[in-house]
Scaffold this motif. Sequence first.
Motif: not given
Length: 361
Positions: A184-213
């Motif tokens: 909402q602050l910046c339409k062009q935003s950058l999100f960096i997830f380090d050590e991504a393989e350790k993310l809980h699948f629930g968190l991946l599912d939570a951010i899925k809508p932000f990456m979808a069409r």
Amino acid sequence: MKKHLGAVGALSKQYWQYLACKVWQEGCEEEEEEEEEEKEPSPGPGWSLPLVGQDYLEILSTWYCSFGKCCKTGDCRIVNNITGLEADLNGQLHGQHLAKEVIIRAVQGFLQSPQSQKALVLSFHGWSGTGKNFVARMLASHLYRDGLKSECVRVFISLFHFPHHKYVDSYKAQLKKQISETVQLCKQSLFIFDEAEKLHFGLLDAIKPFMARYDDKGKVDYRRSIFLFLSNLGGNTINEVALDFWRAGRAREEISMEFLCHFSDEASEGIFVLFFATENGYARSHLLNENLIDFFVPFLPLEYHHVKLCARDAFLARGLPYTEAALDEVARMMVFVPKEEKLFSAQGCKSVSQRINYFLP
């Protein structure tokens, strides 16, 4: 002399008021009222903005913006310097011809697209020290004036920000809130997830809508956002490919994305799927099957001469003189594998900058 100084002071005040009005909208009404009431000529014939030049106003505006915001959102501090990004990737990222090619093509194409259908999602894979974090920082610094400190950039480290699985529901709510507020602050935003393989699948599912069409029903448009996932998984398989090329007497620059994809079933799984592999396969089915990842970026293992280049860059960054002997000594401090060939640096270029402390007077 006093007369000239007075004229210069009046002129400086005039341009400062003009700048204040144009940059942060202060004193505009007063200036207009004074012009209407006095209708007096400016201090000297021809002393107007066109004579001094619009460039000066832009320079002063940039100077002011370096100290604070120029607008109510962070968008005014987006620079998208693709030329500079490409130059730095070519000059400072060593031994990663595949990563350079994919990143430039992906980011440039995304930024130049007039109407993207979804957020850009890149997944970096490779051993520690091969340049994944380095490239993430480089992207931030060339897309945003403030780099990682920009209000448009958010960095999440799995074990630091989301250490306990029992709090995953709370993490999900916090993560979704932070992503939504940033976009909402910046339409062009950058999100960096380090050590991504350790993310809980629930968190991946939570951010899925932000990456979808994009769904027109949504209140926030995430199509101009960029998501980076940094992972060590797949590194062993990538290294096996590089080692096989070396044993066959072939240059590592001959390794192509097509070859990696068709190297073997193991490579296909090891490089491009392992990041999302969980015990129940939930994240894999939801993120890969829905094609949310746009580009997988492999980072090759670094060899002896790459470590020397990293050491050279570390010396230059600190303004220190160096010799070839010093670069060799730094490289020899690193551990190289496999045991027989001793071809690849086990830590990549990580800790190289600390090792040059041995050469300080």
